[in-house]
Write a protein that holds these residues in place. Structure first.
Motif, mmCIF file in Angstrom:
data_model
loop_
_atom_site.group_PDB
_atom_site.id
_atom_site.type_symbol
_atom_site.label_atom_id
_atom_site.label_comp_id
_atom_site.label_asym_id
_atom_site.label_seq_id
_atom_site.Cartn_x
_atom_site.Cartn_y
_atom_site.Cartn_z
ATOM 1 N N ALA A 1 -118.005 30.481 97.685
ATOM 2 C CA ALA A 1 -117.797 31.929 97.789
ATOM 3 C C ALA A 1 -116.541 32.238 98.581
ATOM 4 O O ALA A 1 -115.982 31.371 99.252
ATOM 5 C CB ALA A 1 -118.997 32.569 98.478
ATOM 6 N N GLU A 2 -116.129 33.495 98.478
ATOM 7 C CA GLU A 2 -115.093 34.026 99.356
ATOM 8 C C GLU A 2 -115.794 34.966 100.321
ATOM 9 O O GLU A 2 -116.565 35.832 99.902
ATOM 10 C CB GLU A 2 -114.007 34.751 98.570
ATOM 11 C CG GLU A 2 -113.129 33.799 97.810
ATOM 12 C CD GLU A 2 -112.000 34.469 97.043
ATOM 13 O OE1 GLU A 2 -111.872 35.709 97.087
ATOM 14 O OE2 GLU A 2 -111.257 33.732 96.379
ATOM 15 N N ILE A 3 -115.531 34.773 101.609
ATOM 16 C CA ILE A 3 -116.185 35.530 102.665
ATOM 17 C C ILE A 3 -115.138 36.236 103.505
ATOM 18 O O ILE A 3 -114.180 35.616 103.951
ATOM 19 C CB ILE A 3 -117.047 34.611 103.550
ATOM 20 C CG1 ILE A 3 -118.181 34.020 102.709
ATOM 21 C CG2 ILE A 3 -117.634 35.367 104.733
ATOM 22 C CD1 ILE A 3 -118.220 32.559 102.715
ATOM 23 N N ARG A 4 -115.316 37.531 103.702
ATOM 24 C CA ARG A 4 -114.419 38.328 104.534
ATOM 25 C C ARG A 4 -115.042 38.439 105.924
ATOM 26 O O ARG A 4 -116.148 38.959 106.069
ATOM 27 C CB ARG A 4 -114.236 39.719 103.936
ATOM 28 C CG ARG A 4 -113.534 40.712 104.818
ATOM 29 C CD ARG A 4 -112.048 40.717 104.740
ATOM 30 N NE ARG A 4 -111.551 40.772 103.381
ATOM 31 C CZ ARG A 4 -110.293 40.438 103.075
ATOM 32 N NH1 ARG A 4 -109.452 40.060 104.010
ATOM 33 N NH2 ARG A 4 -109.885 40.484 101.828
ATOM 34 N N VAL A 5 -114.331 37.929 106.941
ATOM 35 C CA VAL A 5 -114.795 38.005 108.322
ATOM 36 C C VAL A 5 -113.976 39.070 109.035
ATOM 37 O O VAL A 5 -112.745 39.088 108.953
ATOM 38 C CB VAL A 5 -114.652 36.643 109.042
ATOM 39 C CG1 VAL A 5 -115.084 36.752 110.502
ATOM 40 C CG2 VAL A 5 -115.465 35.565 108.328
ATOM 41 N N THR A 6 -114.682 39.971 109.717
ATOM 42 C CA THR A 6 -114.054 41.034 110.493
ATOM 43 C C THR A 6 -114.550 40.937 111.929
ATOM 44 O O THR A 6 -115.511 40.210 112.225
ATOM 45 C CB THR A 6 -114.394 42.425 109.918
ATOM 46 O OG1 THR A 6 -115.811 42.595 109.938
ATOM 47 C CG2 THR A 6 -113.865 42.581 108.500
ATOM 48 N N GLU A 7 -113.904 41.692 112.805
ATOM 49 C CA GLU A 7 -114.320 41.724 114.208
ATOM 50 C C GLU A 7 -114.314 43.173 114.672
ATOM 51 O O GLU A 7 -113.328 43.880 114.505
ATOM 52 C CB GLU A 7 -113.369 40.889 115.059
ATOM 53 C CG GLU A 7 -113.798 40.726 116.493
ATOM 54 C CD GLU A 7 -112.910 39.767 117.269
ATOM 55 O OE1 GLU A 7 -113.284 39.456 118.405
ATOM 56 O OE2 GLU A 7 -111.860 39.349 116.755
ATOM 57 N N THR A 8 -115.441 43.609 115.214
ATOM 58 C CA THR A 8 -115.567 44.961 115.736
ATOM 59 C C THR A 8 -116.189 44.873 117.120
ATOM 60 O O THR A 8 -117.259 44.265 117.275
ATOM 61 C CB THR A 8 -116.464 45.825 114.821
ATOM 62 O OG1 THR A 8 -115.928 45.805 113.497
ATOM 63 C CG2 THR A 8 -116.544 47.251 115.314
ATOM 64 N N GLY A 9 -115.510 45.454 118.106
ATOM 65 C CA GLY A 9 -116.026 45.420 119.464
ATOM 66 C C GLY A 9 -116.176 44.011 119.998
ATOM 67 O O GLY A 9 -117.067 43.737 120.803
ATOM 68 N N GLY A 10 -115.345 43.092 119.519
ATOM 69 C CA GLY A 10 -115.388 41.704 119.983
ATOM 70 C C GLY A 10 -116.408 40.836 119.275
ATOM 71 O O GLY A 10 -116.496 39.643 119.536
#
Length: 144
Positions: free
Chosen positions: A39-48
């Motif tokens: 798969a392709e996975i999008r990793v984000t970061e919010t508030g650390g």
């Protein structure tokens, strides 16, 4: 004027380099047992804290309308495409590892403690899932 332009380019380059040593971005996962691209996975970061969603399933036998039948929490019955599989995980003090998060295996519905470590200059990501004293590690590849 040239020195100001050079400074702007240098700062922009430094920001890009720093971003590459983070789990944030688009990754291609590969099964650690079979070597199959999954798969392709999008990793984000919010508030650390990290979050990651499946953007696209790449397995040969994947069904476009597949849902997480094996999930037992709020993700049960949700489409695999768009499914949040990473929840939490914060950068450890003084280390290039994000710890304390959880990762879901939508194939079996199990959620594991997880750590995320950028390697190879941020071009790859070691994703380690823990169950008690046991663990499995997958190496994901950053997508452009």
């Amino acid at each position: 004027m040239k020195s100001i332009l050079a400074a702007v380019v240098l700062v922009a380059s430094a920001g890009t380099a720093l971003a590459q040593t983070s789990p944030v971005g688009l990754w291609r996962s590969v099964d650690d047992k079979t070597g199959e691209v999954k798969a392709e996975i999008r990793v984000t970061e919010t508030g650390g804290a990290l979050a990651g969603r499946i953007e696209k399933t790449l397995r040969k036998d994947a069904k476009a309308d597949a849902v997480c039948d094996e999930c037992s929490d709020d993700r049960k019955g949700k489409p695999i495409a768009g499914l949040e599989i990473i929840r939490g995980g914060k950068k450890a003090d003084g280390k290039d590892v994000w710890e304390g998060g959880k990762i879901l295996d939508p194939e079996n519905g199990k959620e594991y403690r997880a750590s995320f470590t950028p390697i190879d200059g941020g071009r790859k990501l070691e994703v380690r899932g823990y169950l008690g004293p046991f663990w499995r590690t997958q190496t994901w590849t950053r997508m452009p």
